[in-house]
Structure formats: C-alpha cells, structure tokens
Design a protein around this motif. Structure first.
Motif, PDB file in Angstrom:
ATOM      1  N   GLN A 143       0.796  -1.216   0.000  1.00 53.85           N
ATOM      2  CA  GLN A 143       0.000   0.000   0.000  1.00 53.85           C
ATOM      3  C   GLN A 143       0.833   1.272   0.000  1.00 53.85           C
ATOM      4  O   GLN A 143       0.560   2.204  -0.758  1.00 53.85           O
ATOM      5  N   LEU A 144       1.835   1.351   0.885  1.00 55.68           N
ATOM      6  CA  LEU A 144       2.650   2.562   0.951  1.00 55.68           C
ATOM      7  C   LEU A 144       3.399   2.768  -0.356  1.00 55.68           C
ATOM      8  O   LEU A 144       3.515   3.887  -0.857  1.00 55.68           O
ATOM      9  N   LEU A 145       3.892   1.677  -0.929  1.00 53.47           N
ATOM     10  CA  LEU A 145       4.606   1.760  -2.200  1.00 53.47           C
ATOM     11  C   LEU A 145       3.695   2.310  -3.289  1.00 53.47           C
ATOM     12  O   LEU A 145       4.072   3.204  -4.048  1.00 53.47           O
ATOM     13  N   LEU A 146       2.457   1.797  -3.332  1.00 53.61           N
ATOM     14  CA  LEU A 146       1.512   2.219  -4.362  1.00 53.61           C
ATOM     15  C   LEU A 146       0.983   3.630  -4.120  1.00 53.61           C
ATOM     16  O   LEU A 146       0.753   4.388  -5.064  1.00 53.61           O
ATOM     17  N   ASP A 147       0.793   3.988  -2.855  1.00 56.35           N
ATOM     18  CA  ASP A 147       0.242   5.299  -2.530  1.00 56.35           C
ATOM     19  C   ASP A 147       1.248   6.425  -2.698  1.00 56.35           C
ATOM     20  O   ASP A 147       0.874   7.558  -3.030  1.00 56.35           O
ATOM     21  N   GLU A 148       2.523   6.148  -2.448  1.00 61.43           N
ATOM     22  CA  GLU A 148       3.499   7.218  -2.368  1.00 61.43           C
ATOM     23  C   GLU A 148       4.652   7.104  -3.366  1.00 61.43           C
ATOM     24  O   GLU A 148       4.864   7.989  -4.183  1.00 61.43           O
ATOM     25  N   VAL A 149       5.426   6.006  -3.293  1.00 63.41           N
ATOM     26  CA  VAL A 149       6.642   5.916  -4.094  1.00 63.41           C
ATOM     27  C   VAL A 149       6.321   5.849  -5.583  1.00 63.41           C
ATOM     28  O   VAL A 149       6.944   6.545  -6.404  1.00 63.41           O
ATOM     29  N   VAL A 150       5.346   5.022  -5.975  1.00 62.87           N
ATOM     30  CA  VAL A 150       5.014   4.889  -7.388  1.00 62.87           C
ATOM     31  C   VAL A 150       4.514   6.205  -7.980  1.00 62.87           C
ATOM     32  O   VAL A 150       4.992   6.632  -9.048  1.00 62.87           O
ATOM     33  N   PRO A 151       3.547   6.907  -7.338  1.00 63.29           N
ATOM     34  CA  PRO A 151       3.141   8.207  -7.891  1.00 63.29           C
ATOM     35  C   PRO A 151       4.295   9.199  -7.994  1.00 63.29           C
ATOM     36  O   PRO A 151       4.368   9.978  -8.942  1.00 63.29           O
ATOM     37  N   ASN A 152       5.207   9.195  -7.008  1.00 63.52           N
ATOM     38  CA  ASN A 152       6.375  10.065  -7.091  1.00 63.52           C
ATOM     39  C   ASN A 152       7.209   9.745  -8.320  1.00 63.52           C
ATOM     40  O   ASN A 152       7.692  10.638  -9.019  1.00 63.52           O
ATOM     41  N   ALA A 153       7.385   8.453  -8.594  1.00 64.91           N
ATOM     42  CA  ALA A 153       8.174   8.030  -9.744  1.00 64.91           C
ATOM     43  C   ALA A 153       7.493   8.405 -11.054  1.00 64.91           C
ATOM     44  O   ALA A 153       8.146   8.822 -12.015  1.00 64.91           O
ATOM     45  N   VAL A 154       6.170   8.272 -11.097  1.00 67.00           N
ATOM     46  CA  VAL A 154       5.432   8.606 -12.312  1.00 67.00           C
ATOM     47  C   VAL A 154       5.505  10.102 -12.586  1.00 67.00           C
ATOM     48  O   VAL A 154       5.696  10.543 -13.725  1.00 67.00           O
ATOM     49  N   ARG A 155       5.349  10.916 -11.538  1.00 70.99           N
ATOM     50  CA  ARG A 155       5.365  12.366 -11.711  1.00 70.99           C
ATOM     51  C   ARG A 155       6.739  12.878 -12.109  1.00 70.99           C
ATOM     52  O   ARG A 155       6.869  13.752 -12.961  1.00 70.99           O
ATOM     53  N   ASN A 156       7.786  12.354 -11.455  1.00 67.22           N
ATOM     54  CA  ASN A 156       9.128  12.872 -11.704  1.00 67.22           C
ATOM     55  C   ASN A 156      10.155  11.836 -11.284  1.00 67.22           C
ATOM     56  O   ASN A 156      10.724  11.903 -10.194  1.00 67.22           O
ATOM     57  N   ALA A 157      10.393  10.866 -12.155  1.00 65.41           N
ATOM     58  CA  ALA A 157      11.333   9.786 -11.847  1.00 65.41           C
ATOM     59  C   ALA A 157      12.741  10.332 -11.644  1.00 65.41           C
ATOM     60  O   ALA A 157      13.498   9.836 -10.799  1.00 65.41           O
ATOM     61  N   GLY A 158      13.104  11.373 -12.407  1.00 63.40           N
ATOM     62  CA  GLY A 158      14.444  11.942 -12.277  1.00 63.40           C
ATOM     63  C   GLY A 158      14.676  12.529 -10.899  1.00 63.40           C
ATOM     64  O   GLY A 158      15.734  12.349 -10.301  1.00 63.40           O
ATOM     65  N   SER A 159      13.670  13.218 -10.389  1.00 69.42           N
ATOM     66  CA  SER A 159      13.789  13.811  -9.061  1.00 69.42           C
ATOM     67  C   SER A 159      13.893  12.733  -7.996  1.00 69.42           C
ATOM     68  O   SER A 159      14.678  12.853  -7.044  1.00 69.42           O
ATOM     69  N   LEU A 160      13.093  11.668  -8.144  1.00 70.54           N
ATOM     70  CA  LEU A 160      13.142  10.574  -7.182  1.00 70.54           C
ATOM     71  C   LEU A 160      14.541   9.965  -7.144  1.00 70.54           C
ATOM     72  O   LEU A 160      15.082   9.655  -6.087  1.00 70.54           O
ATOM     73  N   TRP A 161      15.136   9.801  -8.311  1.00 65.05           N
ATOM     74  CA  TRP A 161      16.482   9.235  -8.409  1.00 65.05           C
ATOM     75  C   TRP A 161      17.516  10.180  -7.799  1.00 65.05           C
ATOM     76  O   TRP A 161      18.400   9.764  -7.055  1.00 65.05           O
ATOM     77  N   ARG A 162      17.381  11.485  -8.092  1.00 64.30           N
ATOM     78  CA  ARG A 162      18.363  12.451  -7.583  1.00 64.30           C
ATOM     79  C   ARG A 162      18.283  12.589  -6.064  1.00 64.30           C
ATOM     80  O   ARG A 162      19.309  12.684  -5.382  1.00 64.30           O
ATOM     81  N   THR A 163      17.054  12.606  -5.518  1.00 65.20           N
ATOM     82  CA  THR A 163      16.946  12.700  -4.064  1.00 65.20           C
ATOM     83  C   THR A 163      17.424  11.422  -3.388  1.00 65.20           C
ATOM     84  O   THR A 163      17.957  11.464  -2.279  1.00 65.20           O
ATOM     85  N   ALA A 164      17.255  10.275  -4.070  1.00 67.43           N
ATOM     86  CA  ALA A 164      17.785   9.025  -3.537  1.00 67.43           C
ATOM     87  C   ALA A 164      19.302   9.089  -3.427  1.00 67.43           C
ATOM     88  O   ALA A 164      19.895   8.677  -2.417  1.00 67.43           O
ATOM     89  N   ASN A 165      19.945   9.620  -4.458  1.00 70.94           N
ATOM     90  CA  ASN A 165      21.400   9.757  -4.424  1.00 70.94           C
ATOM     91  C   ASN A 165      21.846  10.728  -3.345  1.00 70.94           C
ATOM     92  O   ASN A 165      22.846  10.504  -2.660  1.00 70.94           O
ATOM     93  N   LEU A 166      21.100  11.821  -3.182  1.00 69.88           N
ATOM     94  CA  LEU A 166      21.444  12.798  -2.150  1.00 69.88           C
ATOM     95  C   LEU A 166      21.340  12.172  -0.768  1.00 69.88           C
ATOM     96  O   LEU A 166      22.229  12.350   0.082  1.00 69.88           O
ATOM     97  N   ALA A 167      20.274  11.417  -0.540  1.00 74.15           N
ATOM     98  CA  ALA A 167      20.104  10.745   0.750  1.00 74.15           C
ATOM     99  C   ALA A 167      21.177   9.686   0.973  1.00 74.15           C
ATOM    100  O   ALA A 167      21.745   9.563   2.063  1.00 74.15           O
ATOM    101  N   ARG A 168      21.464   8.906  -0.074  1.00 75.01           N
ATOM    102  CA  ARG A 168      22.427   7.805   0.054  1.00 75.01           C
ATOM    103  C   ARG A 168      23.827   8.317   0.378  1.00 75.01           C
ATOM    104  O   ARG A 168      24.572   7.683   1.138  1.00 75.01           O
TER     105      ARG A 168
END
Length: 282
Positions: free
Chosen positions: A177-202
């Motif tokens: 549920q959390l994956l479908l409610d939050e992470v997937v919509p984030n990826a659909v809206r702006n996959a590049g941003s999701l990837w960049r913030t992942a790198n920043l956090a990592r």
C-alpha cells in the motif's frame, strides 16, 4: 488530554502556499507549540497523516510541507539540489506562511538531513531539532562488519532496502500500500527527481553540521528504530558521536516505524519536547 488517532483527517487539514512562485501542498493542524515536520524520501506528508494527527491531538500545532521534487512539488533548480538548498527552501516556505519565531523541527530519514541543514543554517529559527532515523552519518557497515564511507554504499542496495521497508509498512492495508500510494506516484510524476533525491540521501555526510550544532549547544534529540534496514547503524552511531551528548530514544520497528505506530510516535515526541523522558523506549 484524550488522544484519538483513529480518524487523522479530522485533525489534519491540507492547504497550499506559494514558494518561488510555485504552489506547495502542506499539512497543517492544531494549536499550541509549533512543530515543523519534514518527510522522508519518496513520500509526502500524507503518508504520515496519522502520526501528525497524533501530535495535533496532544496539543501541538503541526506544519508539514511537501518537499521539492517529491509528492508533486516542483523540483529545486539544479544548483540548489543540496541539503543546504533544501534548507533554504524550508526557510522560504516558513516565511511564506508567516512563521518567523523559533520552532521545533522534526525530520524523518531524508527529511532529517534537511532538518539538520535548517538547524545549522538558521539557528535562530530552530529552537529544537529532532532526528528520526535520519540520514547524514556518512558511514556504512558491510555485512562483513567493516565500515566504509557512505558514498561507497551501492545505490541499488539503498533503494532496495527502502522499498523493502515500504512494502513492510501498513500491513493492515496490504503489503504494497505505501509503495503504491506514495513511491510509485512520485516516480510517475518525476522519476528523475526521485532518483536524484535518492542519491542525495544515500551519499549524505553531514557530520560537520552535527559537530557545529554540538559546539553551539543546539538541543538535539535522536529517535531510532533498531530494525532499520535503510539507515545503517554505523551512520546512526556517527551522528550520535558528532552531536556528543544528544538525547537518544530507541524503539522497536523498521525505518518507517512512526508511520506504523502513530500512537508511539506521538507519545515519544511529546516526552521529548517536554523534556520528561530520560530512558530509552524498548
């Protein structure tokens, strides 16, 4: 005061502000001492609505903005896609909604790194900092037990751990549920941003910021779950050492424990903010 977190939508409202000429969604509710909550990577404040309601129902006023590039918010300019850039954006957001007195800032995961940067860069704006399973320790421990700089942790290892923890969250609503409610919509809206913030956090190594906060005697508390698979224990220990003597509370649970157990989060944060808790929670 009676506490009821069964219906989070009854105490949390959703509003918009304009920052840098762009609309920003944020959660708000309650009266009393102001708590600014900054959410984790791949999520939005909506994932935390029960946790935010738990604070509201305990007498706090809560503000939780949707951070840039996540949850539908516009991404920062390329030169600002750093923790310092996010911190400056939070300052502009608070200015936009009329917050100009010292506040408690609480950050979870990626939001913890942003919160730390806010406290470092705007010390007169932050009266207290609470880090919840925060990024920024700069260390990663391999399964062999050896420690390495956090930048050497493989991105797929970090993302895999984050997704696995997301799947384990909200068991009553279904494992995905959390994956479908939050992470997937984030990826659909702006996959590049999701990837960049992942790198920043990592790659987050904010030890110098934490050391400066210790020198300034900034009040900092750390909440940590012993079952966290996203933030390595070595990273938590490095932050704790840099802060010298922060108030620390450990709980059982995974990286998203405060979403799973809003009641515990509300209880514990209330203790932290009232300086009434001195022992670890197990």
């Amino acid at each position: 005061m009676p506490v009821n977190t069964a219906d989070p939508d009854a105490s949390i409202e959703w509003d918009t502000a304009v920052v840098d000429s762009r609309r920003v969604d944020f959660a708000a509710g309650g009266d009393g001492e102001l708590v600014v909550f900054l959410h984790g990577w791949g999520l939005s404040p909506r994932a935390y609505r029960s946790s935010l309601a738990s604070l509201v129902n305990r007498g706090f006023r809560v503000i939780a903005p949707t951070l840039p590039g996540l949850g539908g918010s516009a991404e920062l300019e390329p030169s600002d896609r750093t923790f310092d850039g996010y911190a400056k954006w939070v300052g502009r957001f608070l200015d936009a909604i009329g917050v100009n007195s010292p506040v408690t800032v609480v950050g979870h995961s990626f939001g913890g790194g942003v919160a730390a940067a806010v406290a470092h860069d705007r010390p007169t704006l932050v009266s207290q900092l609470v880090l919840v399973n925060s990024v920024g320790g700069g260390a990663w421990s391999h399964s062999s037990g050896r420690e390495y700089p956090i930048r050497q942790r493989p991105l797929l290892n970090w993302c895999g751990s984050a997704i696995a923890e997301a799947i384990a969250t909200f068991p009553a609503r279904g494992p995905m549920q959390l994956l479908l409610d939050e992470v997937v919509p984030n990826a659909v809206r702006n996959a590049g941003s999701l990837w960049r913030t992942a790198n920043l956090a990592r790659n987050a190594d904010l030890i110098a910021l934490f050391e400066t906060m210790a020198e300034r005697a900034m009040p900092v508390s750390m909440l940590w779950s012993v079952g966290d698979q996203v933030i390595p224990r070595a990273s938590f220990d490095a932050i704790r050492a840099a802060l010298v003597d922060p108030e620390v509370h450990e709980v059982r649970g995974n990286h998203n424990w405060l979403i799973d157990d809003a009641e515990l989060f509300g209880q514990l944060l209330t203790h932290v903010l009232s300086d009434s808790a001195t022992e670890l929670v197990g």
